[in-house]
Design a protein around this motif. Structure first.
Motif, PDB file in Angstrom:
ATOM      1  N   VAL A   1    -119.472  40.802 -97.523  1.00 14.92           N
ATOM      2  CA  VAL A   1    -118.760  42.024 -97.889  1.00 14.92           C
ATOM      3  C   VAL A   1    -119.602  42.848 -98.853  1.00 14.92           C
ATOM      4  O   VAL A   1    -119.689  44.077 -98.726  1.00 14.92           O
TER       5      VAL A   1
ATOM      6  N   TRP B   1    -122.247  44.589 -96.878  1.00 11.07           N
ATOM      7  CA  TRP B   1    -121.626  45.650 -96.081  1.00 11.07           C
ATOM      8  C   TRP B   1    -121.329  46.865 -96.954  1.00 11.07           C
ATOM      9  O   TRP B   1    -121.580  48.009 -96.551  1.00 11.07           O
ATOM     10  N   LEU B   2    -120.819  46.638 -98.155  1.00  5.86           N
ATOM     11  CA  LEU B   2    -120.518  47.743 -99.065  1.00  5.86           C
ATOM     12  C   LEU B   2    -121.785  48.447 -99.540  1.00  5.86           C
ATOM     13  O   LEU B   2    -121.778  49.663 -99.772  1.00  5.86           O
TER      14      LEU B   2
ATOM     15  N   ARG C   1    -105.043  42.915 -98.522  1.00  7.27           N
ATOM     16  CA  ARG C   1    -106.432  42.459 -98.368  1.00  7.27           C
ATOM     17  C   ARG C   1    -106.526  41.563 -97.137  1.00  7.27           C
ATOM     18  O   ARG C   1    -105.749  40.617 -96.970  1.00  7.27           O
TER      19      ARG C   1
ATOM     20  N   THR D   1    -111.696  42.576 -96.833  1.00  8.41           N
ATOM     21  CA  THR D   1    -111.724  44.034 -96.714  1.00  8.41           C
ATOM     22  C   THR D   1    -110.301  44.584 -96.715  1.00  8.41           C
ATOM     23  O   THR D   1    -109.331  43.839 -96.588  1.00  8.41           O
TER      24      THR D   1
ATOM     25  N   PRO E   1    -111.887  48.416 -90.918  1.00  6.27           N
ATOM     26  CA  PRO E   1    -112.162  48.070 -92.323  1.00  6.27           C
ATOM     27  C   PRO E   1    -112.845  49.236 -93.025  1.00  6.27           C
ATOM     28  O   PRO E   1    -113.857  49.759 -92.547  1.00  6.27           O
TER      29      PRO E   1
ATOM     30  N   PRO F   1    -114.900  50.821 -96.095  1.00  4.73           N
ATOM     31  CA  PRO F   1    -115.723  50.527 -97.279  1.00  4.73           C
ATOM     32  C   PRO F   1    -115.150  51.152 -98.546  1.00  4.73           C
ATOM     33  O   PRO F   1    -115.188  50.526 -99.614  1.00  4.73           O
TER      34      PRO F   1
ATOM     35  N   THR G   1    -112.100  49.234 -99.646  1.00  2.72           N
ATOM     36  CA  THR G   1    -112.525  47.900-100.083  1.00  2.72           C
ATOM     37  C   THR G   1    -113.157  47.967-101.469  1.00  2.72           C
ATOM     38  O   THR G   1    -112.950  47.078-102.302  1.00  2.72           O
TER      39      THR G   1
ATOM     40  N   THR H   1    -111.209  45.961-104.347  1.00  3.48           N
ATOM     41  CA  THR H   1    -111.970  44.892-104.996  1.00  3.48           C
ATOM     42  C   THR H   1    -112.068  45.112-106.491  1.00  3.48           C
ATOM     43  O   THR H   1    -111.882  44.185-107.286  1.00  3.48           O
TER      44      THR H   1
END
Length: 333
Positions: free
Chosen positions: A18, A21-22, A287, A292, A314, A316, A319, A323
């Motif tokens: 994750v 990915w972010l 979540r 995500t 999903p 970003p 997320t 998060t």
């Protein structure tokens, strides 16, 4: 990447997948991930932030600015919007000056990149409501909140607009965009969140804490309702509470409200209020198993270009927000 979270044993910690990915995102998002999620050194995320002006989303919006300082020729709506075929489309356009500057400010664009814009808008931009001058704001609290924050960011004189907020608080402690037209005497979750976000941005940018009491009053309005409930009946105020979208424009959600309270607590160096707990549970419950959050929809209306993913995918951006809210709550309560 400077990962300081690997020893934490809680579900606010994103997986390496994750985090990667972010990080593989536009500079407008990536610098916030570096600062808030991976805890990268300041010089790292600041260097990424500087790229907002020259790459990706930020550069694309800057390229659309008109010679007179506006976007799409108008303050809140594009020039010629009313009476045009566009006015019959679903939603409203999100391409005019106020919305574009709000995005650029929230993406971390250096105000110096827009040098001269404040003066151009003072000279050339008028509100669609009664042709009022741009930096004086108008009667809608959400519009005034966006303008207050953006004016402070660009160095405009918004001192008279700042005084508008304490003067227009409703008796229950918050604000409502319908109040100035006499359509409501009760505060709105949407309007109140936009008001307190605008006032916090103003204080952080200028160092002027004169609106803090008014902001705290608006925050108390939300806290006393645990960010979710009607005071009169105890029911949830609406389905928007757990419908998370980005860009949210002006729209309220538990996630958007919690991201504000995180920002406010960090600014004032205070712990999270226990009354946020149920809203945190809502965010945690949305979540996904892979860490995500999904895009729940899009606000209809014309845009310069899409900023986030399609509904059901999903997100970003969401997320990042989810998060960092859970990380803040889990490690400061």
């Amino acid at each position: 990447m400077n990962d300081t979270t690997t020893s934490r044993n809680d579900d606010s910690t994103p997986s390496a997948a994750v985090r990667d990915w972010l990080l593989d995102t536009d500079p407008a998002l990536r610098w916030q991930v570096e600062r808030d999620i991976t805890r990268a050194p300041g010089e790292t995320w600041q260097a990424t932030r500087s790229r907002v002006a020259t790459e990706g989303f930020g550069a694309r919006l800057l390229a659309e600015q008109d010679a007179d300082g506006q976007w799409a020729g108008g303050a809140y709506f594009p020039a010629g919007y009313f009476g045009s075929p566009e006015a019959d489309e679903p939603g409203q356009p999100w391409t005019a000056t106020t919305w574009t500057l709000k995005d650029l400010r929230e993406w971390g664009l250096d105000a110096e990149v827009l040098e001269g814009t404040a003066e151009k808008l003072a000279a050339n931009s008028r509100w669609e409501y009664e042709n009022l001058p741009y930096w004086g704001g108008e009667v809608d609290v959400c519009i005034n909140a966006f303008t207050l924050a953006t004016g402070a960011w660009l160095g405009a004189d918004v001192s008279q607009l700042a005084a508008w907020f304490p003067a227009h608080r409703l008796a229950d402690g918050g604000w409502n965009c319908e109040a100035e037209e006499g359509n409501s005497t009760r505060s709105s979750f949407h309007s109140t969140l936009n008001a307190v976000r605008g006032m916090l941005a103003y204080e952080k940018i200028t160092g002027d804490a004169s609106l803090r009491d008014a902001r705290h009053g608006g925050e108390e309005y939300l806290l006393s309702r645990q960010l979710m409930y009607r005071e009169s009946t105890g029911e949830r105020v609406g389905e928007f509470i757990d419908q998370f979208i980005y860009p949210d424009r002006y729209r309220y959600s538990a996630l958007a409200a919690l991201d504000h309270f995180r920002d406010a607590c960090r600014h004032e160096e205070t712990p999270p209020d226990p009354r946020l707990a149920e809203a945190v549970d809502v965010v945690r419950g949305e979540r996904q198993p892979n860490g995500t959050w999904l895009q729940d929809g899009r606000m209809p209306g014309r845009v310069w270009f899409d900023i986030d993913v399609a509904p059901g995918q999903p997100s970003p951006w969401l997320t990042l927000f989810g998060t960092r809210v859970l990380d803040w709550w889990d490690h400061e309560t």
